[in-house]
Write a protein that holds these residues in place. Structure first.
Motif, short mmCIF file in Angstrom:
data_model
loop_
_atom_site.label_atom_id
_atom_site.label_comp_id
_atom_site.label_asym_id
_atom_site.label_seq_id
_atom_site.Cartn_x
_atom_site.Cartn_y
_atom_site.Cartn_z
N ALA A 265 0.84 -1.22 0.00
CA ALA A 265 0.00 0.00 0.00
C ALA A 265 0.87 1.26 0.00
N THR A 266 1.94 1.24 0.79
CA THR A 266 2.81 2.43 0.87
C THR A 266 3.36 2.75 -0.52
N HIS A 267 3.75 1.69 -1.26
CA HIS A 267 4.29 1.93 -2.60
C HIS A 267 3.22 2.48 -3.55
N TYR A 268 2.00 1.95 -3.47
CA TYR A 268 0.95 2.47 -4.37
C TYR A 268 0.69 3.95 -4.09
N ILE A 269 0.71 4.31 -2.82
CA ILE A 269 0.46 5.73 -2.49
C ILE A 269 1.64 6.59 -2.96
N GLU A 270 2.85 6.10 -2.70
CA GLU A 270 4.04 6.88 -3.11
C GLU A 270 4.11 7.02 -4.62
N HIS A 271 3.79 5.97 -5.35
CA HIS A 271 3.89 6.07 -6.81
C HIS A 271 3.01 7.19 -7.36
N LYS A 272 1.93 7.46 -6.66
CA LYS A 272 1.06 8.56 -7.10
C LYS A 272 1.79 9.89 -6.90
N LEU A 273 2.47 10.00 -5.75
CA LEU A 273 3.21 11.25 -5.48
C LEU A 273 4.30 11.47 -6.53
N SER A 274 5.09 10.41 -6.80
CA SER A 274 6.20 10.63 -7.73
C SER A 274 5.73 10.65 -9.19
N ALA A 275 4.47 10.25 -9.44
CA ALA A 275 3.93 10.41 -10.80
C ALA A 275 3.62 11.89 -11.05
N LEU A 276 3.16 12.58 -10.01
CA LEU A 276 2.67 13.95 -10.20
C LEU A 276 3.70 15.02 -9.85
N TYR A 277 4.63 14.68 -8.95
CA TYR A 277 5.58 15.70 -8.48
C TYR A 277 7.00 15.17 -8.61
N ASP A 278 7.94 16.10 -8.52
CA ASP A 278 9.34 15.73 -8.60
C ASP A 278 9.75 15.16 -7.24
N MET A 279 9.42 13.92 -7.04
CA MET A 279 9.58 13.30 -5.72
C MET A 279 10.50 12.10 -5.83
N THR A 280 11.51 12.05 -4.97
CA THR A 280 12.38 10.87 -4.93
C THR A 280 11.62 9.74 -4.24
N HIS A 281 11.58 8.59 -4.91
CA HIS A 281 10.77 7.45 -4.45
C HIS A 281 10.97 7.14 -2.95
N GLY A 282 12.22 6.99 -2.54
CA GLY A 282 12.50 6.61 -1.15
C GLY A 282 12.09 7.67 -0.15
N VAL A 283 12.13 8.92 -0.57
CA VAL A 283 11.74 10.01 0.32
C VAL A 283 10.22 9.95 0.57
N GLY A 284 9.47 9.76 -0.51
CA GLY A 284 8.02 9.63 -0.37
C GLY A 284 7.65 8.46 0.54
#
Ligand code: NZQ
Ligand code: ZN
Length: 388
Positions: A265-284
């Motif tokens: 679940a954490t990965h699915y939520i994070e992938h949304k953040l890094s899809a939309l914003y300049d977000m480093t995967h591990g940071v999210g």
């Protein structure tokens, strides 16, 4: 423990100087290579020169696909497929972090597919044939070097999606810890958080009686806790880089998850953040993890959080719920201690509630999220509001 069929075919060449072995390996599959790499770090740190020297001595025909961005784009994938077809290439060599190796896999699968390779990422097509590929890892984080997963972003659709196939497991990967000396403190911390998150996603499983998998997972978590901060402080510490690099591969090559089912679940939520914003995967992931943990902590899952608090953080309390919460607090404190921003605002991203609601809807649009606890729309919104 569930039944399982183990298949981990990737040969690993671990240690200094191992890159010299790639020529003999590649020759078993072909002579015309697509060399995939990122935005230039390998040119600054000399890795590009080392690798191209070996390829030149092996008389390979090499075409390059460079400038692969973190959270790689579907457009780069299309370009890679085009290059492979135009130049009749027969092997793909991904030289970089997870983004480069993931993209290499997408290209490998797309090469033989008549339709739009994005279909693989939206569950519209399955990989039935792929070009062989190899990896030379330069950042310890994703485990892409030893698994069949690929994550690609489609900016136009605002989606970042994973796919996986046994056919996309690299034939070999080179893990030279010195290749990660130039990874900066931020990416080192983020990579460590990603490895830990892969452990958490598999540790918090709905399948019980997985003692051996759980103890293996704890060993990797403890290694990250021990060596992540050392690598952040001392980038050229061989021991720390080696421990993290091997942990990266072990955390997501399947060994921790065979016989159980992960949560993700954490990965699915994070992938949304890094899809939309300049977000480093591990940071999210680091931001979301403690809030996700509090959301799924309940009498049923308590025993796992107690193990985390005791076995990873060495904590005790006679009240198990208090102990579990202390363990979650320690997890958040560890990420923060490595210098990871723990809110979106700190990471330079401003989100309003309407945007968060839209994100929750999009996260749920491909089906339920979470296994140890299926998250409701409201819970996802709450997690995102907590990191706002
Ligand atoms: O592009 P360059 O110049 O190479 O710079 C990269 C990039 O800016 C830099 N870097 C890499 N190696 C370096 C270096 N800088 C200095 N020295 C080196 N030796 O680091 C930056 C990030 O690189 P990237 O490859 O994006 O990082 P990472 O390895 O964390 O990969 C993240 C991607 O993998 C996906 C993520 O979603 C994200 O798209 N994941 C893949 C998984 C898998 N295949 O199993 C699972 C993961 O959960 C994850 O989802
Ligand atoms: Zn990850």
């Amino acid at each position: 423990m569930n039944n399982f069929d183990l298949n981990i075919p990737t040969k690993i060449f671990f240690g200094k100087g191992q890159v010299a072995k790639i020529a003999n390996e590649i020759k078993q599959y072909g002579h015309r290579i697509l060399l995939v790499y990122g935005g230039g770090s390998i040119k600054k740190n000399g890795i590009y020169d080392q690798v191209t020297k070996v390829l030149k001595e092996g008389n390979f025909f090499v075409v390059e696909l460079h400038n692969v961005k973190p959270n790689p784009s579907i457009e780069s994938l299309y370009e890679g497929v085009k290059l492979c077809r135009e130049h009749h290439l027969d092997f793909i060599l991904g030289l970089g972090g997870g983004s480069v190796i993931d993209l290499s896999k997408g290209i490998a699968a797309g090469f033989y597919y008549e339709g739009d390779p994005w279909d693989f990422y939206i569950y519209r097509a399955r990989v039935t044939k792929a070009l062989p590929l190899g990896g030379i890892l330069t950042l310890a984080a994703t485990g892409s070097e030893m698994n069949g997963n690929s994550v690609v972003s489609n900016e136009k659709l605002g989606l970042k999606m994973p796919m996986g196939s046994e056919l996309l497991k690299p034939k070999f990967s080179v893990l030279d810890p010195t290749f990660t000396y130039s990874v900066n403190a931020y990416q080192t911390a983020a990579g460590t958080a990603d490895i830990m998150s892969h452990c958490f996603e598999q540790y918090f499983s709905a399948v019980k009686d997985t003692y051996v998998q759980d103890r293996l997972t704890e060993a990797i978590l403890k290694t990250c806790v021990q060596y992540g901060p050392v690598a952040v402080r001392e980038p050229a510490n061989y021991t720390a880089r080696a421990e993290l690099m091997w942990s990266s591969s072990l955390a997501l090559n399947g060994i921790l998850t065979y016989g159980k089912q992960g949560d993700w679940a954490t990965h699915y939520i994070e992938h949304k953040l890094s899809a939309l914003y300049d977000m480093t995967h591990g940071v999210g992931l680091a931001m979301i993890t403690p809030h996700w943990m509090r959301t799924v902590l309940n009498p049923d899952t308590l025993y796992k959080f107690v193990n985390l608090a005791r076995n990873i953080w060495g904590l005790e309390d006679k009240d198990e719920m208090v102990l579990a919460n202390k363990g979650i607090q320690a997890t958040a404190g560890f990420f923060k201690g490595m210098g990871i921003p723990m809110t979106l605002k700190e990471a330079g991203i401003q989100l309003n509630e309407e945007e968060i609601e839209k994100m929750a809807d999009s996260i749920l649009s491909f089906g339920p999220v979470g296994v140890i606890k299926v998250l409701s729309r409201e819970e996802i919104i709450q997690i995102l509001l907590s990191v706002k």
